[in-house]
Design a protein around this motif. Structure first.
Motif, PDB file in Angstrom:
ATOM      1  N   SER A   5       0.842  -1.196   0.000  1.00  0.00           N
ATOM      2  CA  SER A   5       0.000   0.000   0.000  1.00  0.00           C
ATOM      3  C   SER A   5       0.868   1.234   0.000  1.00  0.00           C
ATOM      4  CB  SER A   5      -0.918   0.007   1.232  1.00  0.00           C
ATOM      5  OG  SER A   5      -0.139   0.011   2.418  1.00  0.00           O
ATOM      6  N   ASP A   6       0.268   2.374  -0.283  1.00  0.00           N
ATOM      7  CA  ASP A   6       1.008   3.636  -0.357  1.00  0.00           C
ATOM      8  C   ASP A   6       1.115   4.295   1.013  1.00  0.00           C
ATOM      9  OD1 ASP A   6       1.282   3.348  -3.107  1.00  0.00           O
ATOM     10  OD2 ASP A   6      -0.694   4.243  -3.455  1.00  0.00           O
ATOM     11  N   THR A   7       1.551   3.531   2.002  1.00  0.00           N
ATOM     12  CA  THR A   7       1.694   4.047   3.362  1.00  0.00           C
ATOM     13  C   THR A   7       3.161   4.286   3.644  1.00  0.00           C
ATOM     14  OG1 THR A   7      -0.218   2.784   4.046  1.00  0.00           O
ATOM     15  CG2 THR A   7       1.206   3.628   5.783  1.00  0.00           C
ATOM     16  N   MET A   8       3.485   5.456   4.105  1.00  0.00           N
ATOM     17  CA  MET A   8       4.893   5.775   4.337  1.00  0.00           C
ATOM     18  C   MET A   8       5.372   5.267   5.686  1.00  0.00           C
ATOM     19  SD  MET A   8       6.841   9.417   4.208  1.00  0.00           S
ATOM     20  CE  MET A   8       8.611   9.499   4.467  1.00  0.00           C
ATOM     21  N   MET A  12       2.765  12.614  -0.396  1.00  0.00           N
ATOM     22  CA  MET A  12       1.785  13.704  -0.298  1.00  0.00           C
ATOM     23  C   MET A  12       0.958  13.816  -1.575  1.00  0.00           C
ATOM     24  SD  MET A  12       3.909  16.712   1.651  1.00  0.00           S
ATOM     25  CE  MET A  12       2.589  17.871   1.369  1.00  0.00           C
ATOM     26  N   SER A  13       1.609  13.634  -2.727  1.00  0.00           N
ATOM     27  CA  SER A  13       0.855  13.675  -3.985  1.00  0.00           C
ATOM     28  C   SER A  13      -0.123  12.514  -4.079  1.00  0.00           C
ATOM     29  CB  SER A  13       1.819  13.660  -5.161  1.00  0.00           C
ATOM     30  OG  SER A  13       2.560  12.451  -5.178  1.00  0.00           O
ATOM     31  N   VAL A  14       0.280  11.328  -3.578  1.00  0.00           N
ATOM     32  CA  VAL A  14      -0.626  10.175  -3.587  1.00  0.00           C
ATOM     33  C   VAL A  14      -1.811  10.426  -2.668  1.00  0.00           C
ATOM     34  CG1 VAL A  14      -0.828   7.732  -2.982  1.00  0.00           C
ATOM     35  CG2 VAL A  14       1.178   8.551  -4.236  1.00  0.00           C
ATOM     36  N   TYR A  15      -1.529  10.937  -1.467  1.00  0.00           N
ATOM     37  CA  TYR A  15      -2.623  11.234  -0.535  1.00  0.00           C
ATOM     38  C   TYR A  15      -3.577  12.274  -1.115  1.00  0.00           C
ATOM     39  CZ  TYR A  15       0.184   8.807   2.984  1.00  0.00           C
ATOM     40  OH  TYR A  15       0.900   7.882   3.680  1.00  0.00           O
ATOM     41  N   TYR A  16      -3.020  13.264  -1.781  1.00  0.00           N
ATOM     42  CA  TYR A  16      -3.863  14.304  -2.370  1.00  0.00           C
ATOM     43  C   TYR A  16      -4.773  13.720  -3.453  1.00  0.00           C
ATOM     44  CZ  TYR A  16      -5.158  18.690  -4.646  1.00  0.00           C
ATOM     45  OH  TYR A  16      -5.862  19.729  -5.188  1.00  0.00           O
ATOM     46  N   GLU A  17      -4.229  12.824  -4.273  1.00  0.00           N
ATOM     47  CA  GLU A  17      -5.052  12.180  -5.296  1.00  0.00           C
ATOM     48  C   GLU A  17      -6.153  11.341  -4.666  1.00  0.00           C
ATOM     49  OE1 GLU A  17      -2.480   9.961  -7.772  1.00  0.00           O
ATOM     50  OE2 GLU A  17      -1.484  11.726  -8.654  1.00  0.00           O
ATOM     51  N   GLN A  18      -5.818  10.648  -3.567  1.00  0.00           N
ATOM     52  CA  GLN A  18      -6.847   9.851  -2.898  1.00  0.00           C
ATOM     53  C   GLN A  18      -7.939  10.734  -2.308  1.00  0.00           C
ATOM     54  OE1 GLN A  18      -4.720   7.477  -0.054  1.00  0.00           O
ATOM     55  NE2 GLN A  18      -3.942   6.037  -1.614  1.00  0.00           N
ATOM     56  N   ILE A  19      -7.562  11.864  -1.761  1.00  0.00           N
ATOM     57  CA  ILE A  19      -8.569  12.786  -1.209  1.00  0.00           C
ATOM     58  C   ILE A  19      -9.445  13.332  -2.325  1.00  0.00           C
ATOM     59  CG2 ILE A  19      -8.865  15.022  -0.081  1.00  0.00           C
ATOM     60  CD1 ILE A  19      -6.331  14.389   1.536  1.00  0.00           C
ATOM     61  N   GLN A  20      -8.841  13.625  -3.478  1.00  0.00           N
ATOM     62  CA  GLN A  20      -9.630  14.111  -4.602  1.00  0.00           C
ATOM     63  C   GLN A  20     -10.636  13.063  -5.072  1.00  0.00           C
ATOM     64  OE1 GLN A  20      -9.708  17.106  -6.053  1.00  0.00           O
ATOM     65  NE2 GLN A  20      -8.153  17.962  -4.678  1.00  0.00           N
ATOM     66  N   LYS A  21     -10.245  11.791  -5.038  1.00  0.00           N
ATOM     67  CA  LYS A  21     -11.168  10.733  -5.439  1.00  0.00           C
ATOM     68  C   LYS A  21     -12.311  10.586  -4.446  1.00  0.00           C
ATOM     69  CE  LYS A  21      -7.716   8.016  -7.934  1.00  0.00           C
ATOM     70  NZ  LYS A  21      -6.943   6.743  -7.977  1.00  0.00           N
ATOM     71  N   ILE A  22     -12.018  10.769  -3.146  1.00  0.00           N
ATOM     72  CA  ILE A  22     -13.081  10.671  -2.132  1.00  0.00           C
ATOM     73  C   ILE A  22     -14.105  11.775  -2.326  1.00  0.00           C
ATOM     74  CG2 ILE A  22     -13.556  10.859   0.336  1.00  0.00           C
ATOM     75  CD1 ILE A  22     -10.863   9.508   0.836  1.00  0.00           C
ATOM     76  N   GLN A  23     -13.653  12.966  -2.630  1.00  0.00           N
ATOM     77  CA  GLN A  23     -14.576  14.074  -2.841  1.00  0.00           C
ATOM     78  C   GLN A  23     -15.402  13.866  -4.103  1.00  0.00           C
ATOM     79  OE1 GLN A  23     -12.129  17.546  -2.875  1.00  0.00           O
ATOM     80  NE2 GLN A  23     -11.757  17.540  -0.674  1.00  0.00           N
TER      81      GLN A  23
END
Length: 686
Positions: free
Chosen positions: A421-424, A675-686
Motif C-alpha cells: 500500500s502507499d503508506t509511508m 503527499m501527492s498520492v494522498y492528495y489524489e486519494q482525497i480528490q477521489k473521495i470528494q
C-alpha cells in the motif's frame, strides 16, 4: 542486530584507522645505525630480529617468482629507491614490510565487511574504498620515511657543524657525522663523502644530484664541494661554510615545521572522505526499517543514481587530496614507459590521437604544453591526449553501462517487488507481507501468460484474471488488479535504452575528456600557492652563495634549478639558452614565469651579469633579513590555513553528500511523492 553490528564495526574500523595513521605519522623509531644493520646481516646472529628479517627476505624472494606479485612489489621498490640509496638487502626488507603492512590492514578491514554485505553496489563501493585505502596506507609509510630522513638530516647537519669546528676539514666532518648517523642518513653521508674524495668530484656530484631525494641534501653536497675545492673564508658572522650550513638548516627546519603542521591539519581527511563507503548500507537499512516506503527509492533508479554520484564524489575527493599531498614530493619516481606511451606506440591509436590532438604550434597545443610544464607532469603532449581519450571512452562506457543496469534493475523491481500500500510510516505485518509477495507472484504469472498479446491487452488480462475464482466474485478487485498489471507491463515495455540516455552518456564521456585538464588546473592552483615560498628559498640560496668569490649568475641559476619545483622548467630553459646570450635568456625567464617576486629576483640577476657584483645586487637580503623572516612566518601561516581549508572542504564533501544525498533527499523525495498520492486519494473521495 545485524544493523548494529555493521554500524558498530564501521565506527570501530574508522577510529582504528585514524589512530593507526596518527601512530605511523609520528613514529620515528626503528632507524638504527649502519653498523647495527651490518652486524645484523653477519652469519651467526641468531636473534629474534634476525630471524624475522630472514623470514621477510625469503618471503620477498618467493613473491618475486610470481609475475603479478613481482610487478606489485616493483611499484614500492621504485618509490623507495628514489627516496633512499638502499642496498639490495635493505631495499627488499623495506619493500616487503610495506606490502605486508598494507595488505594486512586491508584484509583485516575487508573480510568482515564482505561477510556482512551482500548488495553488489555496496560491494563495489567497498572495493573502491579498499583500493583508495591501499594507496593511502602506502603513502603513509613512504611519507614516514621522508619525514624521518629530514629529521635525521637536521641532526646530521648539527653533527657536521660540530666536527667541522674540531677538524676544520669538510670531508672529515662529513665522514665523522656519517659514522654516528642512523642507517638512512649514513648512506647519504657516505655518498657525500664519496663525492668530496672522488678523483673527478664534479662528475660524481652531478650523479648525486640525480639521485638525491630532496633539495637539502643537494645543497649540502654542493656547498661542501665548493668549500672543499676553493676553501673556506671568514665573513662578517664567521665561517662562510658554517653560515651556509646555518641558512640551509633554517630552510630545513621551516620545511619540517610546515610539513608537520600541514600533516596535523590534514590528517585523517582521506579516511573521512572514504567513510561514506562504510555508512551507505547502515543508513539505507535504517531508513528502510523505519520508513518502508523508501524501499522503492533505494532499490530503484533514484537510489542507484544517488549511490553512483556519492561514489564519484568519494573518488574525486580522494584524487584531489592525493594531489594536494603529492605537491611536495620531489622524489616521486617517473615510470620508465607509461601506459600512455605504450598505447600511443600502437599504429591505430597514434592515428586517432594525431587527429584529435591540436596541431603543434597552435595556441591550444601551447596552452596544454604549458599546463603540463607548470604542473611538472611527466607526460608528453600526445601521451596526455591518450590519457584524456582513454578516460573519455571509459566514462562513456561506464555511463552507458549504468543506464543499461538501471533499466534491468527497474524491470526486476517491477517483477519482484512486493505489492504494498502507499503508506509511508509503519511496516507490513508478516501476514500482509506474505500476501503482498503472493500478489507479486500472481502478477508475474499473468504477465507471462499475456506476454505475446499485441492488441486488446487489457481485455486479455481481464480474461486471465477471471479464471481466478476469488477475483471473479469481486469486480472492483479484478479491475484494480488488471490496472495494476497493465501499468507494470507498460512500465516494463518502456524500460529500454533511450536516445537521450545515449546522448547523456556521450556528454559524460565529453566531461571525462576534460577531467584530466581539471585535475591539472587544480594542481596548478595548489602549486601557485607555493610560489612565494619557493622564491623565499631562492633568496636563502642566493644569500648562502653570494659571498663566494667565484660565484657567477649562471652558477646561481644552476643552484636555483636544484632547489626549484614550480619554477624548474623555466629555469632549465633559461640555462639551455644562457650561453647564447645571458640578457636574452633572463628576459625569456621573466616572460615564462611572470610572478612578481620572482621577476624582481631575475632583474637583480640581470644587474649582476655585467654591471655590479652579485653580493651588491642582493645586499638587501642581509639588511632586511629579520623583516623577511617575520614575513615568511606570516606567509606560511596563511598558506597552511588556506591549504587546510581546501583540504577540509574536499575531505568532508563525501560525508555531506552522504547525509544530504542519501538520507535527507530521499526522505524529502518520498514525502513529496506520498503527499501527492494522498492528495489524489482525497480528490477521489470528494
Amino acid at each position: 542486530m545485524l544493523l548494529s553490528l555493521v554500524l558498530g564495526g564501521a565506527v570501530v574500523f574508522f577510529l582504528a584507522t585514524v589512530l593507526l595513521f596518527q601512530w605511523l605519522s609520528r613514529k620515528n623509531t626503528g632507524a638504527g645505525s649502519i653498523r647495527e644493520y651490518e652486524e645484523l646481516r653477519l652469519p651467526g646472529k641468531a636473534t629474534r630480529k634476525y630471524a624475522v628479517h630472514s623470514f621477510l627476505q625469503r618471503m620477498y624472494a618467493a613473491c618475486e617468482r610470481v609475475p603479478l606479485f613481482r610487478a606489485y612489489l616493483t611499484t614500492f621498490r621504485r618509490r623507495l629507491t628514489a627516496l633512499q640509496p638502499y642496498d639490495e638487502w635493505k631495499l627488499r626488507l623495506e619493500t616487503i614490510k610495506i606490502a605486508l603492512a598494507a595488505w594486512g590492514i586491508l584484509l583485516a578491514a575487508a573480510i568482515p565487511l564482505i561477510l556482512f554485505v551482500r548488495d553488489p553496489m555496496t560491494l563495489l563501493m567497498i572495493a573502491t574504498g579498499i583500493w583508495a585505502l591501499h594507496g593511502m596506507i602506502a603513502d603513509v609509510f613512504v611519507h614516514r620515511l621522508e619525514n624521518r630522513l629530514l629529521r635525521q638530516l637536521r641532526h646530521f647537519m648539527a653533527d657536521v657543524r660540530h666536527h667541522y669546528h674540531r677538524h676544520g676539514m669538510v670531508e672529515e666532518a662529513i665522514y665523522d657525522a656519517a659514522e654516528a648517523s642512523p642507517y638512512e642518513m649514513a648512506l647519504h653521508g657516505q655518498e657525500v663523502y664519496a663525492v668530496l674524495t672522488a678523483s673527478h668530484p664534479e662528475q660524481k656530484l652531478e650523479q648525486y644530484y640525480e639521485a638525491a631525494p630532496n633539495r637539502f641534501l643537494k645543497g649540502l653536497a654542493g656547498i661542501s664541494h665548493l668549500v672543499k675545492e676553493y676553501g673556506d673564508k671568514t665573513v662578517q658572522n664567521g665561517s662562510l661554510y658554517l653560515k651556509a650550513l646555518g641558512k640551509l638548516t633554517t630552510e630545513l627546519n621551516l620545511d619540517i615545521l610546515r610539513r608537520e603542521k600541514l600533516s596535523y591539519l590534514l590528517q585523517g581527511l582521506t579516511a573521512i572522505a572514504l567513510i561514506p563507503v562504510l555508512f551507505t548500507k547502515p543508513i539505507e537499512s535504517w531508513a528502510r526499517n523505519y520508513f518502508p516506503a523508501m524501499d522503492d527509492f533505494y532499490a530503484g533508479k533514484p537510489g542507484w543514481i544517488t549511490k553512483m554520484v556519492i561514489l564519484l564524489i568519494i573518488f574525486g575527493s580522494y584524487v584531489l587530496l592525493r594531489n594536494m599531498r603529492e605537491l611536495d614530493g620531489e622524489h616521486k619516481p617517473r615510470r620508465r614507459k607509461p601506459w600512455e606511451q605504450r598505447a600511443y606506440d600502437l599504429p591505430w591509436v597514434r592515428r586517432l590521437i594525431d587527429r584529435i590532438s591540436p596541431v603543434p604550434g597552435t595556441r591550444e597545443a601551447a596552452r596544454c604544453a604549458m599546463l603540463l610544464k607548470e604542473t611538472n607532469s611527466p607526460l608528453r603532449l600526445e601521451w596526455f591526449f591518450v590519457q584524456r581519450a582513454a578516460i573519455s571512452v571509459l566514462a562513456f562506457l561506464l555511463a552507458l553501462g549504468l543506464f543499461i543496469a538501471l533499466h534491468a534493475v527497474t524491470k526486476h523491481q517491477l517483477l519482484y517487488a512486493p505489492v504494498k500500500s502507499d503508506t509511508m510510516f509503519g511496516r507490513l505485518s508478516p501476514e500482509e507481507e506474505a500476501k503482498a509477495r503472493q500478489a507479486t507472484a500472481f502478477d508475474r504469472r499473468i504477465m507471462a501468460d499475456v506476454k505475446g498479446v499485441k492488441t486488446r491487452l487489457s481485455e486479455a488480462i481481464l480474461a486471465e484474471l477471471r479464471e481466478d475464482p476469488q477475483l471473479a466474485r469481486e469486480e472492483a478487485q479484478l479491475r484494480a488488479a488488471a490496472q495494476r498489471i497493465l501499468n507494470k507491463m507498460e512500465a516494463i515495455d518502456s524500460e529500454y535504452l533511450k536516445w537521450w540516455e545515449l546522448m547523456l552518456s556521450l556528454l559524460i564521456g565529453w566531461g571525462g575528456y576534460f577531467a584530466p585538464v581539471g585535475i591539472l588546473l587544480f594542481r596548478r592552483h595548489m602549486r601557485q600557492m607555493e610560489m612565494k615560498h619557493e622564491v623565499d628559498q631562492f633568496h636563502s640560496v642566493i644569500a648562502m652563495l653570494s659571498e663566494m668569490d667565484r660565484m657567477s649568475v649562471e652558477h646561481l641559476l644552476e643552484w636555483m634549478e636544484r632547489f626549484a619545483v614550480i619554477f624548474k622548467e623555466p629555469i632549465q630553459h633559461c640555462l639551455l639558452h644562457y650561453e647564447h646570450g645571458a640578457e636574452q635568456a633572463l628576459e625569456e625567464l621573466k616572460e615564462a614565469a611572470p610572478f612578481l617576486p620572482f621577476v624582481r629576483t631575475v632583474e637583480k640577476l640581470q644587474l649582476a651579469v655585467e654591471k655590479i657584483p652579485i653580493r651588491q645586487a642582493f645586499d638587501d637580503l642581509e639588511s632586511e633579513q629579520a623583516f623577511a623572516q617575520e614575513q615568511r612566518k606570516q606567509d606560511y601561516e596563511r598558506l597552511i590555513e588556506t591549504k587546510a581549508g581546501w583540504g577540509k572542504m574536499i575531505g568532508f564533501a563525501p560525508m555531506m553528500s552522504l547525509i544530504f544525498g542519501y538520507l535527507v533527499f530521499p526522505l524529502v523525495y518520498v514525502s513529496l511523492s506520498q503527499m501527492s498520492v494522498y492528495y489524489e486519494q482525497i480528490q477521489k473521495i470528494q
